[in-house]
Design a protein around this motif. Structure first.
Motif, short mmCIF file in Angstrom:
data_model
loop_
_atom_site.label_atom_id
_atom_site.label_comp_id
_atom_site.label_asym_id
_atom_site.label_seq_id
_atom_site.Cartn_x
_atom_site.Cartn_y
_atom_site.Cartn_z
N GLY A 1 0.91 -1.04 -0.07
CA GLY A 1 0.15 0.03 -0.10
C GLY A 1 0.85 1.31 -0.11
N ASP A 2 2.19 1.11 0.86
CA ASP A 2 2.75 2.42 0.75
C ASP A 2 3.45 2.60 -0.57
OD1 ASP A 2 4.13 4.70 2.57
OD2 ASP A 2 6.09 3.37 1.76
N LEU A 3 3.78 1.53 -1.31
CA LEU A 3 4.39 1.44 -2.69
C LEU A 3 3.38 1.96 -3.74
CD1 LEU A 3 6.32 -1.51 -2.55
CD2 LEU A 3 7.29 0.44 -2.27
N HIS A 4 2.30 2.65 -3.27
CA HIS A 4 1.11 3.01 -4.00
C HIS A 4 0.59 2.22 -5.06
CE1 HIS A 4 2.52 6.92 -2.51
NE2 HIS A 4 3.78 6.62 -3.09
N ALA B 1 6.21 -3.63 -6.47
CA ALA B 1 6.88 -4.11 -5.88
C ALA B 1 7.69 -5.17 -6.78
CB ALA B 1 6.24 -5.20 -4.79
N TRP B 2 7.39 -5.62 -7.80
CA TRP B 2 7.72 -6.41 -8.94
C TRP B 2 9.09 -5.86 -9.40
CZ3 TRP B 2 8.43 -11.28 -10.37
CH2 TRP B 2 8.90 -11.63 -11.64
N HIS B 3 9.28 -4.64 -9.50
CA HIS B 3 10.24 -3.95 -10.06
C HIS B 3 11.53 -4.12 -9.20
CE1 HIS B 3 8.33 -2.12 -13.48
NE2 HIS B 3 7.31 -1.71 -12.65
N PHE B 4 11.36 -4.51 -7.85
CA PHE B 4 12.47 -4.49 -7.15
C PHE B 4 13.10 -5.85 -7.39
CE2 PHE B 4 9.99 -2.06 -3.75
CZ PHE B 4 10.96 -1.15 -3.75
N TYR B 5 12.62 -6.96 -8.05
CA TYR B 5 13.38 -8.07 -8.35
C TYR B 5 13.69 -8.12 -9.90
CZ TYR B 5 10.80 -9.60 -4.28
OH TYR B 5 10.14 -9.11 -2.93
N MET C 1 16.42 -0.47 0.60
CA MET C 1 15.17 -0.80 -0.03
C MET C 1 15.15 -2.08 -0.64
SD MET C 1 11.63 1.57 -1.18
CE MET C 1 11.98 2.81 0.33
N SER C 2 15.97 -2.10 -1.64
CA SER C 2 16.26 -3.19 -2.65
C SER C 2 16.57 -4.67 -1.74
CB SER C 2 17.25 -3.05 -3.50
OG SER C 2 17.35 -3.98 -4.62
N LEU C 3 17.35 -4.38 -0.87
CA LEU C 3 17.80 -5.62 -0.11
C LEU C 3 16.58 -5.87 0.77
CD1 LEU C 3 21.16 -4.26 1.34
CD2 LEU C 3 21.06 -6.15 -0.58
N GLY C 4 15.73 -5.10 1.10
CA GLY C 4 14.56 -5.42 2.12
C GLY C 4 13.83 -6.11 1.18
N SER C 5 13.67 -5.90 -0.08
CA SER C 5 12.75 -6.86 -0.81
C SER C 5 13.23 -8.43 -1.18
CB SER C 5 12.55 -6.28 -2.27
OG SER C 5 13.93 -6.46 -2.94
N LEU C 6 14.58 -8.46 -0.64
CA LEU C 6 15.00 -9.98 -0.68
C LEU C 6 14.82 -10.39 0.82
CD1 LEU C 6 18.24 -9.47 -2.74
CD2 LEU C 6 16.20 -10.31 -3.54
N PHE C 7 15.04 -9.75 2.01
CA PHE C 7 14.95 -10.07 3.14
C PHE C 7 13.43 -10.53 3.47
CE2 PHE C 7 18.82 -7.17 4.16
CZ PHE C 7 19.52 -8.13 3.56
#
Length: 377
Positions: free
Chosen positions: A71-74, A79-83, A92-98
């Motif tokens: 929701g915060d990502l609008h 979220a798919w773009h992080f991968y 933030m990119s590392l968090g998408s993996l953690f």
């Protein structure tokens, strides 16, 4: 002499209330993982019901938290773009993996611990509960070493969540109240207050008969120590955090004095209920709900003040920059929606935990349980 006036274009607030929800639920999840590990290592002294409450707090928070983050990502698709565009230098990119790793491990840990309870549902009168029993996936025995190993890995994954969530705001140098070690430390220590608050709420939801002899003094001791230590550390860190703003003194603002005073009162309230924890009956639902409400309000309000209210402080001029909470999905509706989702999952999961057998004169199973109730840590 010429005077040049600079007009700043209106800007949307950077971190939305969704971020507060994410920090709130995911913080309670990794804190509950640590508390569950401690309670399981000393499982001879703690009750199955406290451990169940902690493991469900961990797993439910690990599900609800990421949903608030989308929701915060609008938009969820973002979220798919992080991968597809991994940037190792971005927290933030590392968090998408953690994050997905921790969420998966949290659910796995809860499933391993509650497998026996899930299997017992096959004897239920409800057809739905009997179908849920299939998720035990066989009659093989879950060993304590398996649960400990998976829980340790889950705790390590949870610490990566605590690290990246603190670091992704700490790196914002334009906000001195964020760019300081006291900020992530405040979020970390108060996460345990939130974990205890959610665990107490789950204990109130469990179908445990009144005055059932299923809780131990070590349960009360764990709740007391976790709340007391967290509240004391938070009370020490709060004035340190508030003092680290060279351009604007929070102590000279009436509005900020009210906010800081409210936080101080909430910490004192948590200390108070911690000291009274040994005198509170864990089967008393009214008392559990009161303790839970105080703990959750304290944890949530600290995140609101340190994330949302900090953004209304002007960076370069005098402001003011007021913020009004919207009523829609980006504001109050979103907050209530996430709370409702957590409660719905908690109500469903609470039915998994087996109801204790009623004590009888010929029931030898209740004797060790009564003896366990007197064990002191």
């Amino acid at each position: 002499m010429n005077i040049t006036e600079i007009l700043v274009q209106p800007q949307a607030i950077a971190w939305l209330p969704w971020a507060v929800q994410y920090f709130f639920y995911i913080g309670s999840a990794y804190a509950a993982a640590i508390l569950f590990l401690l309670s399981y290592l000393f499982r001879a002294h703690t009750s199955h019901y406290l451990r169940s409450a902690l493991v469900l707090t961990m797993s439910i928070g690990a599900v609800v938290g990421p949903l608030a983050l989308t929701g915060d990502l609008h938009q969820p698709g973002r979220a798919w773009h992080f991968y597809t565009n991994i940037t190792p230098w971005s927290w933030m990119s590392l968090g998408s993996l953690f994050l997905p790793l921790f969420s998966a491990l949290a659910i796995l840990t809860a499933w391993l611990y509650l497998r026996d309870d899930i299997a017992k549902l096959k004897h239920s009168d409800s057809a739905i509960a009997q179908k849920v029993a299939w998720f035990s996936f066989g009659n093989w025995k879950t060993t304590s070493s398996q649960i400990i190993a998976v829980t340790v890995v889950t705790c390590l994954a949870g610490l990566t969540i605590a690290l990246y969530t603190g670091a992704e705001i700490y790196v914002v140098q334009s906000r001195p109240l964020w760019h300081q070690p006291a900020a992530p430390l405040l979020w970390f220590v108060t996460a345990f207050i939130g974990a205890i608050g959610f665990a107490l709420l789950l204990l109130a939801l469990f179908p445990i008969p009144a005055k059932a002899n299923v809780f131990t003094q070590s349960d009360q001791g764990l709740i007391k120590r976790a709340l007391l230590v967290s509240a004391i550390l938070a009370a020490v860190l709060l004035p340190i955090w508030a003092s680290n703003n060279p351009s604007f003194s929070l102590y000279e603002s009436q509005a900020w004095l009210v906010r800081l005073g409210g936080l101080a009162v909430s910490f004192l309230a948590c200390m108070g209920i911690a000291l009274l924890a040994s005198k509170i009956a864990l089967y008393n639902r009214a008392q559990l709900l009161l303790m839970s409400a105080i703990s959750l309000i304290c944890c949530w309000y600290l995140r609101w003040v340190t994330i949302m209210d900090v953004q209304i402080i002007a960076k370069f001029d005098q402001g003011p920059y007021p913020y009004e909470l919207p009523m829609g999905s980006a504001g109050l509706l979103g907050i209530l929606g996430m709370a409702g989702l957590w409660l719905a999952l908690a109500l469903a999961a609470s039915e998994i935990v087996a109801i204790p057998a009623k004590p009888t004169k010929n029931n030898s199973i209740t004797k060790p349980l009564a003896k366990q109730h007197t064990v002191r840590t």
